[in-house]
Design a protein around this motif. Structure first.
Motif, PDB file in Angstrom:
ATOM      1  N   VAL A  43      40.283 -15.459 -23.710  1.00  0.00           N
ATOM      2  CA  VAL A  43      40.829 -16.293 -22.631  1.00  0.00           C
ATOM      3  C   VAL A  43      40.383 -15.763 -21.272  1.00  0.00           C
ATOM      4  O   VAL A  43      39.920 -16.522 -20.403  1.00  0.00           O
ATOM      5  N   ALA A  44      40.534 -14.442 -21.080  1.00  0.00           N
ATOM      6  CA  ALA A  44      40.159 -13.864 -19.781  1.00  0.00           C
ATOM      7  C   ALA A  44      38.654 -13.968 -19.544  1.00  0.00           C
ATOM      8  O   ALA A  44      38.208 -14.215 -18.407  1.00  0.00           O
ATOM      9  N   ARG A  45      37.867 -13.824 -20.588  1.00  0.00           N
ATOM     10  CA  ARG A  45      36.398 -13.806 -20.435  1.00  0.00           C
ATOM     11  C   ARG A  45      35.811 -15.206 -20.288  1.00  0.00           C
ATOM     12  O   ARG A  45      34.976 -15.452 -19.415  1.00  0.00           O
ATOM     13  N   HIS A  46      36.253 -16.137 -21.109  1.00  0.00           N
ATOM     14  CA  HIS A  46      35.590 -17.433 -21.165  1.00  0.00           C
ATOM     15  C   HIS A  46      36.337 -18.542 -20.421  1.00  0.00           C
ATOM     16  O   HIS A  46      35.711 -19.505 -19.975  1.00  0.00           O
ATOM     17  N   VAL A  47      37.648 -18.428 -20.304  1.00  0.00           N
ATOM     18  CA  VAL A  47      38.409 -19.452 -19.590  1.00  0.00           C
ATOM     19  C   VAL A  47      38.506 -19.113 -18.104  1.00  0.00           C
ATOM     20  O   VAL A  47      38.291 -19.971 -17.251  1.00  0.00           O
ATOM     21  N   PHE A  48      38.822 -17.832 -17.813  1.00  0.00           N
ATOM     22  CA  PHE A  48      38.987 -17.437 -16.412  1.00  0.00           C
ATOM     23  C   PHE A  48      37.795 -16.643 -15.878  1.00  0.00           C
ATOM     24  O   PHE A  48      37.811 -16.182 -14.746  1.00  0.00           O
ATOM     25  N   GLU A  49      36.772 -16.467 -16.710  1.00  0.00           N
ATOM     26  CA  GLU A  49      35.478 -15.919 -16.303  1.00  0.00           C
ATOM     27  C   GLU A  49      35.573 -14.527 -15.666  1.00  0.00           C
ATOM     28  O   GLU A  49      34.931 -14.234 -14.669  1.00  0.00           O
ATOM     29  N   HIS A  50      36.377 -13.671 -16.275  1.00  0.00           N
ATOM     30  CA  HIS A  50      36.380 -12.260 -15.879  1.00  0.00           C
ATOM     31  C   HIS A  50      35.231 -11.572 -16.618  1.00  0.00           C
ATOM     32  O   HIS A  50      35.139 -11.659 -17.848  1.00  0.00           O
ATOM     33  N   ASP A  51      34.410 -10.869 -15.878  1.00  0.00           N
ATOM     34  CA  ASP A  51      33.209 -10.285 -16.485  1.00  0.00           C
ATOM     35  C   ASP A  51      33.535  -9.205 -17.513  1.00  0.00           C
ATOM     36  O   ASP A  51      32.863  -9.087 -18.533  1.00  0.00           O
ATOM     37  N   ASP A  52      34.541  -8.393 -17.222  1.00  0.00           N
ATOM     38  CA  ASP A  52      34.838  -7.260 -18.103  1.00  0.00           C
ATOM     39  C   ASP A  52      36.364  -7.178 -18.304  1.00  0.00           C
ATOM     40  O   ASP A  52      37.035  -6.307 -17.752  1.00  0.00           O
ATOM     41  N   PRO A  53      36.924  -8.080 -19.079  1.00  0.00           N
ATOM     42  CA  PRO A  53      38.390  -8.218 -19.169  1.00  0.00           C
ATOM     43  C   PRO A  53      39.047  -7.189 -20.087  1.00  0.00           C
ATOM     44  O   PRO A  53      39.679  -7.533 -21.097  1.00  0.00           O
ATOM     45  N   LEU A  54      38.902  -5.926 -19.749  1.00  0.00           N
ATOM     46  CA  LEU A  54      39.452  -4.875 -20.607  1.00  0.00           C
ATOM     47  C   LEU A  54      40.971  -4.898 -20.649  1.00  0.00           C
ATOM     48  O   LEU A  54      41.583  -4.618 -21.683  1.00  0.00           O
ATOM     49  N   LEU A 147      45.936  -9.906 -13.114  1.00  0.00           N
ATOM     50  CA  LEU A 147      45.684 -11.180 -13.787  1.00  0.00           C
ATOM     51  C   LEU A 147      45.474 -10.984 -15.286  1.00  0.00           C
ATOM     52  O   LEU A 147      45.983 -11.755 -16.108  1.00  0.00           O
ATOM     53  N   ASP A 148      44.696  -9.938 -15.637  1.00  0.00           N
ATOM     54  CA  ASP A 148      44.473  -9.663 -17.053  1.00  0.00           C
ATOM     55  C   ASP A 148      45.792  -9.346 -17.769  1.00  0.00           C
ATOM     56  O   ASP A 148      46.000  -9.743 -18.920  1.00  0.00           O
ATOM     57  N   ALA A 149      46.667  -8.611 -17.081  1.00  0.00           N
ATOM     58  CA  ALA A 149      47.964  -8.289 -17.680  1.00  0.00           C
ATOM     59  C   ALA A 149      48.781  -9.549 -17.914  1.00  0.00           C
ATOM     60  O   ALA A 149      49.471  -9.680 -18.929  1.00  0.00           O
ATOM     61  N   VAL A 150      48.703 -10.495 -16.968  1.00  0.00           N
ATOM     62  CA  VAL A 150      49.413 -11.767 -17.147  1.00  0.00           C
ATOM     63  C   VAL A 150      48.856 -12.514 -18.354  1.00  0.00           C
ATOM     64  O   VAL A 150      49.613 -13.051 -19.174  1.00  0.00           O
ATOM     65  N   PHE A 151      47.518 -12.537 -18.500  1.00  0.00           N
ATOM     66  CA  PHE A 151      46.915 -13.208 -19.658  1.00  0.00           C
ATOM     67  C   PHE A 151      47.357 -12.536 -20.964  1.00  0.00           C
ATOM     68  O   PHE A 151      47.754 -13.206 -21.923  1.00  0.00           O
ATOM     69  N   GLY A 152      47.249 -11.202 -20.989  1.00  0.00           N
ATOM     70  CA  GLY A 152      47.642 -10.478 -22.196  1.00  0.00           C
ATOM     71  C   GLY A 152      49.110 -10.640 -22.517  1.00  0.00           C
ATOM     72  O   GLY A 152      49.496 -10.817 -23.679  1.00  0.00           O
ATOM     73  N   GLY A 153      49.954 -10.588 -21.462  1.00  0.00           N
ATOM     74  CA  GLY A 153      51.385 -10.773 -21.672  1.00  0.00           C
ATOM     75  C   GLY A 153      51.715 -12.169 -22.167  1.00  0.00           C
ATOM     76  O   GLY A 153      52.586 -12.353 -23.025  1.00  0.00           O
ATOM     77  N   ALA A 154      51.001 -13.172 -21.646  1.00  0.00           N
ATOM     78  CA  ALA A 154      51.233 -14.548 -22.088  1.00  0.00           C
ATOM     79  C   ALA A 154      50.872 -14.723 -23.561  1.00  0.00           C
ATOM     80  O   ALA A 154      51.595 -15.386 -24.322  1.00  0.00           O
ATOM     81  N   VAL A 155      49.746 -14.131 -23.968  1.00  0.00           N
ATOM     82  CA  VAL A 155      49.357 -14.209 -25.384  1.00  0.00           C
ATOM     83  C   VAL A 155      50.391 -13.488 -26.250  1.00  0.00           C
ATOM     84  O   VAL A 155      50.762 -13.964 -27.338  1.00  0.00           O
ATOM     85  N   ALA A 156      50.879 -12.333 -25.787  1.00  0.00           N
ATOM     86  CA  ALA A 156      51.900 -11.598 -26.539  1.00  0.00           C
ATOM     87  C   ALA A 156      53.175 -12.431 -26.691  1.00  0.00           C
ATOM     88  O   ALA A 156      53.796 -12.446 -27.763  1.00  0.00           O
TER      89      ALA A 156
END
Length: 354
Positions: A43-54, A147-156
């Motif tokens: 989601v972070a890489r392909h939807v929100f286009e974060h280059d390195d969504p660690l 932002l990545d934390a929000v994405f990860g938290g939402a998936v969780a």
């Protein structure tokens, strides 16, 4: 030498069995963590286009890496900690610069704010780490982590609350079963120490009893957690009524735990000449606890436990020294509390008290 090899082989078998048991319990939650982490990264890489969504998969892993029933709460803690740390880190780097003073100030105030809010250690740790990243790597890195934390938290939250929510009743009954089995083993050991009048057995008994106090407290904590889980998860709200009913049983189980611990202590004061005659009754109580531990929710098993428990106190002698009478009185309370937990009416359970 042959005895040593046999004991070593038995110890290895027990260790292997324990490891396999842990794998059986853990593989499904671990699989969920792996899939959730991969989804958060995608989601972070392909939807929100974060280059390195660690940080998106890391947030999902940390959020879900907690006992079932707490995962949704843990996801909120992770996101709250990251956002707090980023905001504090941004302020520190702006006011003090990207240096050791800024890092120290960011960590201090991030931890202070989360502590003042009464947050858990997970939130505090995430806040401190995020504050360091925001200062050390600059504003963009901090905002990306948030932002990545929000994405990860939402998936969780998606996994823990909608797709695979915890089953509060099942988890609560598993906790009941584990505590009943632990109490049964403690009473078995108590009986063994009485039959053999063995100091080493008595020492082992005390070692076994100590964690049971914590186990009873953990069961009470699990009750609060299961109620909150049923309220938060849309798929588990229909369990709130049966869960409230089960909580009454848990209260009686806590009393049963205290009664068993009191019995174990009192039994060590029984005069040596009466220990062997008292041990079988404790053995029978332990067997009932072990039987009920196999399925605490089975109505037929509960009814059988009630009838069998009352038979145990039918062995109480009319005469005996004071210490023996005190031990029998403790056993009466074990039977009383066991009968109540198993579903007996109060007037029926009082028969155990004589």
């Amino acid at each position: 030498m042959r005895i040593v090899r046999h004991e070593a082989r038995a110890a290895a078998d027990r260790a292997l069995h324990a490891a396999l048991h842990r794998i059986v319990l853990a593989w499904w939650p671990i699989l969920q963590q792996a899939v959730a982490a991969a989804l958060a990264w995608w989601v972070a890489r392909h939807v929100f286009e974060h280059d390195d969504p660690l940080f998106a998969p890391m947030a999902a892993i940390v959020a879900l890496n907690t006992p079932r029933g707490e995962r949704g709460t843990n996801a909120i803690r992770v996101v709250a900690g990251v956002v707090t740390g980023v905001l504090v880190g941004q302020a520190a780097s702006t006011l003090l610069g990207r240096n050791y003073v800024g890092v120290a100030a960011a960590i201090f105030f991030a931890l202070l704010i989360t502590a003042a809010a009464g947050n858990a250690r997970t939130t505090m740790a995430q806040a401190a780490v995020s504050a360091v990243i925001a200062v050390a790597m600059g504003g963009d890195a901090g905002l990306t982590r948030a932002l990545d934390a929000v994405f990860g938290g939402a998936v969780a939250l998606l996994f823990s609350q909608l797709l695979f929510p915890a089953d509060p009743l099942r988890l609560l009954r598993r906790s009941e079963s584990e505590l009943l089995a632990d109490l049964a083993r403690a009473l078995d050991l108590t009986s063994h120490s009485l039959r053999h009048d063995d100091r080493s057995s008595a020492f082992t008994l005390w070692q076994r009893l100590r964690p049971l106090y914590a186990a009873a407290a953990e069961l009470s904590k699990a009750c609060d957690m299961m109620v909150a889980s049923a309220q938060r998860s849309p798929r588990r709200r229909n369990q709130r009524a049966p869960l409230q009913s089960e909580l009454l049983s848990v209260a009686h189980l806590s009393l049963l735990g205290n009664s068993c611990l009191t019995l174990s202590r009192e039994s060590q004061s029984v005069p040596p000449e009466h220990r062997r005659e008292f041990a079988p009754a404790i053995n029978e109580a332990a067997a009932l606890l072990q039987m009920l531990a196999s399925d605490p929710a089975d109505p037929a098993l509960r009814q059988l436990t009630v009838f069998s428990a009352l038979d145990v106190v039918g062995q109480v002698p009319e005469e005996g020294p004071g210490r023996l009478k005190a031990a029998w009185e403790s056993l009466r309370w074990v039977v009383h509390d066991l009968a109540i937990f198993a579903g007996a009416k109060p007037e029926t359970a009082r028969e155990a008290l004589g």
